[in-house]
Design a protein around this motif. Structure first.
Motif, PDB file in Angstrom:
ATOM      1  N   ALA A  60       0.830  -1.211   0.000  1.00 30.41           N
ATOM      2  CA  ALA A  60       0.000   0.000   0.000  1.00 30.41           C
ATOM      3  C   ALA A  60       0.866   1.263   0.000  1.00 30.41           C
ATOM      4  CB  ALA A  60      -0.928  -0.010   1.212  1.00 30.41           C
ATOM      5  N   LEU A  61       1.953   1.254   0.759  1.00 28.66           N
ATOM      6  CA  LEU A  61       2.849   2.410   0.785  1.00 28.66           C
ATOM      7  C   LEU A  61       3.495   2.631  -0.584  1.00 28.66           C
ATOM      8  CD1 LEU A  61       4.679   1.975   4.219  1.00 28.66           C
ATOM      9  CD2 LEU A  61       3.090   3.804   3.593  1.00 28.66           C
ATOM     10  N   LEU A  62       3.891   1.558  -1.237  1.00 25.92           N
ATOM     11  CA  LEU A  62       4.495   1.677  -2.563  1.00 25.92           C
ATOM     12  C   LEU A  62       3.485   2.201  -3.580  1.00 25.92           C
ATOM     13  CD1 LEU A  62       6.561  -1.652  -2.657  1.00 25.92           C
ATOM     14  CD2 LEU A  62       7.413   0.665  -2.247  1.00 25.92           C
ATOM     15  N   GLN A  63       2.246   1.780  -3.452  1.00 27.97           N
ATOM     16  CA  GLN A  63       1.205   2.276  -4.361  1.00 27.97           C
ATOM     17  C   GLN A  63       0.877   3.739  -4.083  1.00 27.97           C
ATOM     18  OE1 GLN A  63      -1.740  -0.719  -3.443  1.00 27.97           O
ATOM     19  NE2 GLN A  63      -1.209  -1.969  -5.235  1.00 27.97           N
ATOM     20  N   LYS A  64       1.020   4.140  -2.837  1.00 26.33           N
ATOM     21  CA  LYS A  64       0.732   5.532  -2.470  1.00 26.33           C
ATOM     22  C   LYS A  64       1.811   6.477  -2.967  1.00 26.33           C
ATOM     23  CE  LYS A  64       0.274   8.555   1.594  1.00 26.33           C
ATOM     24  NZ  LYS A  64       0.236   8.606   3.092  1.00 26.33           N
ATOM     25  N   PHE A  65       3.078   6.137  -2.719  1.00 28.95           N
ATOM     26  CA  PHE A  65       4.181   7.053  -3.034  1.00 28.95           C
ATOM     27  C   PHE A  65       4.789   6.821  -4.419  1.00 28.95           C
ATOM     28  CE2 PHE A  65       4.206   7.073   1.672  1.00 28.95           C
ATOM     29  CZ  PHE A  65       4.136   8.446   1.887  1.00 28.95           C
ATOM     30  N   ARG A  66       4.563   5.663  -4.995  1.00 35.40           N
ATOM     31  CA  ARG A  66       4.997   5.321  -6.346  1.00 35.40           C
ATOM     32  C   ARG A  66       6.481   5.605  -6.591  1.00 35.40           C
ATOM     33  NH1 ARG A  66       0.833   8.074 -10.389  1.00 35.40           N
ATOM     34  NH2 ARG A  66       1.962   6.718 -11.846  1.00 35.40           N
ATOM     35  N   PRO A  67       7.344   4.978  -5.820  1.00 35.56           N
ATOM     36  CA  PRO A  67       8.789   5.187  -6.026  1.00 35.56           C
ATOM     37  C   PRO A  67       9.275   4.506  -7.299  1.00 35.56           C
ATOM     38  CG  PRO A  67       8.449   3.436  -4.456  1.00 35.56           C
ATOM     39  CD  PRO A  67       7.083   4.005  -4.736  1.00 35.56           C
ATOM     40  N   SER A  68      10.355   5.032  -7.842  1.00 40.40           N
ATOM     41  CA  SER A  68      11.008   4.374  -8.970  1.00 40.40           C
ATOM     42  C   SER A  68      12.200   3.548  -8.499  1.00 40.40           C
ATOM     43  CB  SER A  68      11.472   5.410  -9.995  1.00 40.40           C
ATOM     44  OG  SER A  68      12.335   6.365  -9.393  1.00 40.40           O
ATOM     45  N   GLU A  69      12.698   3.855  -7.284  1.00 44.43           N
ATOM     46  CA  GLU A  69      13.851   3.150  -6.742  1.00 44.43           C
ATOM     47  C   GLU A  69      13.618   2.810  -5.272  1.00 44.43           C
ATOM     48  OE1 GLU A  69      17.374   5.302  -9.422  1.00 44.43           O
ATOM     49  OE2 GLU A  69      17.104   5.849  -7.310  1.00 44.43           O
ATOM     50  N   PHE A  70      14.210   1.704  -4.847  1.00 44.23           N
ATOM     51  CA  PHE A  70      14.097   1.262  -3.457  1.00 44.23           C
ATOM     52  C   PHE A  70      15.473   0.768  -3.025  1.00 44.23           C
ATOM     53  CE2 PHE A  70      10.861  -0.453  -0.309  1.00 44.23           C
ATOM     54  CZ  PHE A  70      11.794  -0.849   0.638  1.00 44.23           C
ATOM     55  N   ILE A 104       7.074  -5.281  -3.829  1.00 46.93           N
ATOM     56  CA  ILE A 104       7.405  -4.595  -5.082  1.00 46.93           C
ATOM     57  C   ILE A 104       6.701  -5.263  -6.262  1.00 46.93           C
ATOM     58  CG2 ILE A 104       9.288  -4.230  -6.738  1.00 46.93           C
ATOM     59  CD1 ILE A 104      11.088  -3.541  -4.354  1.00 46.93           C
ATOM     60  N   LEU A 105       6.710  -6.594  -6.286  1.00 48.38           N
ATOM     61  CA  LEU A 105       6.020  -7.289  -7.379  1.00 48.38           C
ATOM     62  C   LEU A 105       4.517  -7.046  -7.337  1.00 48.38           C
ATOM     63  CD1 LEU A 105       7.751 -10.771  -7.779  1.00 48.38           C
ATOM     64  CD2 LEU A 105       8.157  -8.648  -9.014  1.00 48.38           C
ATOM     65  N   ASP A 106       3.963  -6.962  -6.136  1.00 47.50           N
ATOM     66  CA  ASP A 106       2.524  -6.726  -6.001  1.00 47.50           C
ATOM     67  C   ASP A 106       2.140  -5.289  -6.355  1.00 47.50           C
ATOM     68  OD1 ASP A 106       2.207  -9.325  -5.195  1.00 47.50           O
ATOM     69  OD2 ASP A 106       2.091  -8.860  -3.049  1.00 47.50           O
ATOM     70  N   ALA A 107       3.052  -4.343  -6.084  1.00 46.81           N
ATOM     71  CA  ALA A 107       2.723  -2.927  -6.279  1.00 46.81           C
ATOM     72  C   ALA A 107       3.090  -2.426  -7.668  1.00 46.81           C
ATOM     73  CB  ALA A 107       3.427  -2.074  -5.224  1.00 46.81           C
ATOM     74  N   ASN A 108       4.326  -2.671  -8.085  1.00 46.42           N
ATOM     75  CA  ASN A 108       4.811  -2.120  -9.354  1.00 46.42           C
ATOM     76  C   ASN A 108       6.128  -2.805  -9.711  1.00 46.42           C
ATOM     77  OD1 ASN A 108       5.717  -0.652 -11.533  1.00 46.42           O
ATOM     78  ND2 ASN A 108       5.559   1.348 -10.541  1.00 46.42           N
ATOM     79  N   THR A 109       6.095  -3.648 -10.704  1.00 42.92           N
ATOM     80  CA  THR A 109       7.285  -4.427 -11.060  1.00 42.92           C
ATOM     81  C   THR A 109       8.396  -3.581 -11.676  1.00 42.92           C
ATOM     82  OG1 THR A 109       6.296  -4.959 -13.221  1.00 42.92           O
ATOM     83  CG2 THR A 109       5.957  -6.537 -11.427  1.00 42.92           C
ATOM     84  N   SER A 110       8.119  -2.322 -11.991  1.00 43.73           N
ATOM     85  CA  SER A 110       9.157  -1.477 -12.594  1.00 43.73           C
ATOM     86  C   SER A 110      10.059  -0.824 -11.548  1.00 43.73           C
ATOM     87  CB  SER A 110       8.518  -0.386 -13.466  1.00 43.73           C
ATOM     88  OG  SER A 110       7.821   0.563 -12.670  1.00 43.73           O
ATOM     89  N   ILE A 111       9.724  -0.952 -10.249  1.00 44.84           N
ATOM     90  CA  ILE A 111      10.568  -0.377  -9.196  1.00 44.84           C
ATOM     91  C   ILE A 111      11.926  -1.067  -9.201  1.00 44.84           C
ATOM     92  CG2 ILE A 111      10.852  -0.052  -6.699  1.00 44.84           C
ATOM     93  CD1 ILE A 111       7.789  -0.004  -6.482  1.00 44.84           C
ATOM     94  N   ARG A 112      12.982  -0.276  -9.195  1.00 46.46           N
ATOM     95  CA  ARG A 112      14.340  -0.822  -9.172  1.00 46.46           C
ATOM     96  C   ARG A 112      14.804  -0.952  -7.729  1.00 46.46           C
ATOM     97  NH1 ARG A 112      17.861   0.828 -14.408  1.00 46.46           N
ATOM     98  NH2 ARG A 112      16.260   0.328 -15.959  1.00 46.46           N
ATOM     99  N   PHE A 113      15.286  -2.157  -7.389  1.00 47.88           N
ATOM    100  CA  PHE A 113      15.606  -2.478  -5.992  1.00 47.88           C
ATOM    101  C   PHE A 113      17.090  -2.747  -5.829  1.00 47.88           C
ATOM    102  CE2 PHE A 113      16.322  -5.734  -2.709  1.00 47.88           C
ATOM    103  CZ  PHE A 113      15.774  -5.104  -1.603  1.00 47.88           C
ATOM    104  N   CYS A 114      17.680  -2.176  -4.769  1.00 46.39           N
ATOM    105  CA  CYS A 114      19.093  -2.405  -4.454  1.00 46.39           C
ATOM    106  C   CYS A 114      19.218  -2.888  -3.020  1.00 46.39           C
ATOM    107  CB  CYS A 114      19.915  -1.133  -4.648  1.00 46.39           C
ATOM    108  SG  CYS A 114      21.688  -1.390  -4.435  1.00 46.39           S
ATOM    109  N   GLN A 115      19.833  -4.049  -2.842  1.00 41.38           N
ATOM    110  CA  GLN A 115      20.059  -4.638  -1.534  1.00 41.38           C
ATOM    111  C   GLN A 115      21.502  -4.427  -1.108  1.00 41.38           C
ATOM    112  OE1 GLN A 115      18.704  -5.912   0.989  1.00 41.38           O
ATOM    113  NE2 GLN A 115      20.226  -7.234   1.944  1.00 41.38           N
ATOM    114  N   ALA A 116      21.692  -3.936   0.119  1.00 38.07           N
ATOM    115  CA  ALA A 116      23.037  -3.806   0.674  1.00 38.07           C
ATOM    116  C   ALA A 116      23.459  -5.148   1.247  1.00 38.07           C
ATOM    117  CB  ALA A 116      23.060  -2.723   1.753  1.00 38.07           C
ATOM    118  N   SER A 117      24.153  -5.937   0.428  1.00 30.24           N
ATOM    119  CA  SER A 117      24.709  -7.203   0.890  1.00 30.24           C
ATOM    120  C   SER A 117      26.047  -6.933   1.581  1.00 30.24           C
ATOM    121  CB  SER A 117      24.872  -8.165  -0.281  1.00 30.24           C
ATOM    122  OG  SER A 117      23.609  -8.629  -0.742  1.00 30.24           O
TER     123      SER A 117
END
Length: 319
Positions: A60-70, A104-117
């Motif tokens: 719901a938060l992703l759908q509200k704010f519609r980020p392009s990056e996470f 992210i998949l449920d809200a918008n599959t175009s969001i680009r995600f970066c994990q700090a490994s």
């Protein structure tokens, strides 16, 4: 400019990343654990809460704010605390990443995600230096949880086509590093000894070595990863090892002091660290992203010492 979500925004990397994105005109949403105060509020940053367990609430938060990056920078860590509370470490550093990717998949599959490994995924490495193809052998709950998250990122990328990247980050420091970490302890001790407030610094194994880089350089690597046309995983490291003793020598010398007069080895602070050399090979990031560190070890040490001296002077002037 677009909107970016950042977890761990109150930490060292989150602070540098937020400042960088704000300067470029991005809208920043700092995602906080529910019930956790953000501490020092960053100007220009908006905040939202999530309990890190509810996929639907994050969707719901992703759908509200519609980020392009996470950018997922949140992690349970305290320098020596790789073994503290393994359940919490597994939940926050591992399982919550799977929840973020599901949202992210449920809200918008175009969001680009970066994990700090983390380089802790290599644990006791089979070879040195380590690249993206080096087998993982985590030795701590922290490293194991990070490896779970790293594996999930790759699985979502291959199975679902998610634009999901992992940055395998080696130790990176700055004046914003938390006081629980040895580099910050040393820099702060130099400032206090220089000012006549302390007369010694107790440390563990001075021969322990790390691949230490500069945090803003590593944040730049995260940005480059999400700006690239293809999602992938990258080692982010300097490729150079330096000892705690070297750090002490440079730090104290920068203040006109000889570390041998002030530093004492304390057996109680020695960490069990019998493993191979943990040092990164960032060739892939250099060749594909054009990334390389811009700040060398000596400059990093001096930056941290100068910041600690300035911070102490500022406190004194306000008292």
């Amino acid at each position: 400019m677009g909107t970016a979500f950042i977890t761990g925004i109150t930490g060292q990397d989150g602070s540098y990343l937020a400042a960088n994105l704000l300067e470029e005109g991005h809208r920043i949403i700092g995602l906080l654990r529910e019930g956790r105060a953000p501490g020092a509020m960053l100007d220009g940053v908006e905040y939202a809460e999530w309990d890190f367990t509810d996929v639907g609430a994050l969707t719901a938060l992703l759908q509200k704010f519609r980020p392009s990056e996470f950018y997922n920078l949140a992690a349970f860590s305290s320098g020596a605390g790789m073994y503290d509370d393994p359940v919490a470490i597994g939940e926050l550093n591992g399982i919550s990443v799977a929840r973020v990717l599901r949202a992210i998949l449920d809200a918008n599959t175009s969001i680009r995600f970066c994990q700090a490994s983390s380089s802790e995924m290599f644990g006791d490495p089979v070879s040195s230096p380590q690249s993206e193809s080096t087998p993982f052998r985590p030795c701590s709950p922290y490293g194991a949880a990070k490896l779970f998250a790293h594996t999930v990122v790759g699985a979502y990328r291959r199975r679902h086509g998610a634009f999901a990247c992992s940055a395998i980050l080696y130790n990176h420091e700055s004046p914003l590093r938390g006081r629980a970490f040895v580099t910050r302890k040393i820099a702060d001790a130099v400032a206090r000894i220089r000012a006549g407030l302390d007369d010694e610094l107790k440390l563990g194994n001075l021969e322990a070595q790390r691949d230490w880089g500069y945090a803003p350089d590593y944040v730049r690597a995260l940005r480059l990863m999400l700006a690239h046309s293809n999602a992938d995983d990258y080692v982010v490291a300097t490729g150079q090892l330096h000892s705690v003793r070297e750090f002490c020598e440079l730090a104290f010398a920068h203040a006109g002091l000889d570390y041998r007069d002030w530093v004492r080895e304390n057996a109680a602070d020695v960490r069990l660290d019998r493993r191979g050399q943990v040092v990164g090979d960032a060739t892939k990031a250099q060749q594909i992203l054009g990334w390389c560190p811009s700040t060398d070890f000596g400059t990093l040490v001096r930056l941290m010492v100068d910041a600690s001296i300035a911070s102490l002077a500022n406190k004194d002037s306000m008292s």
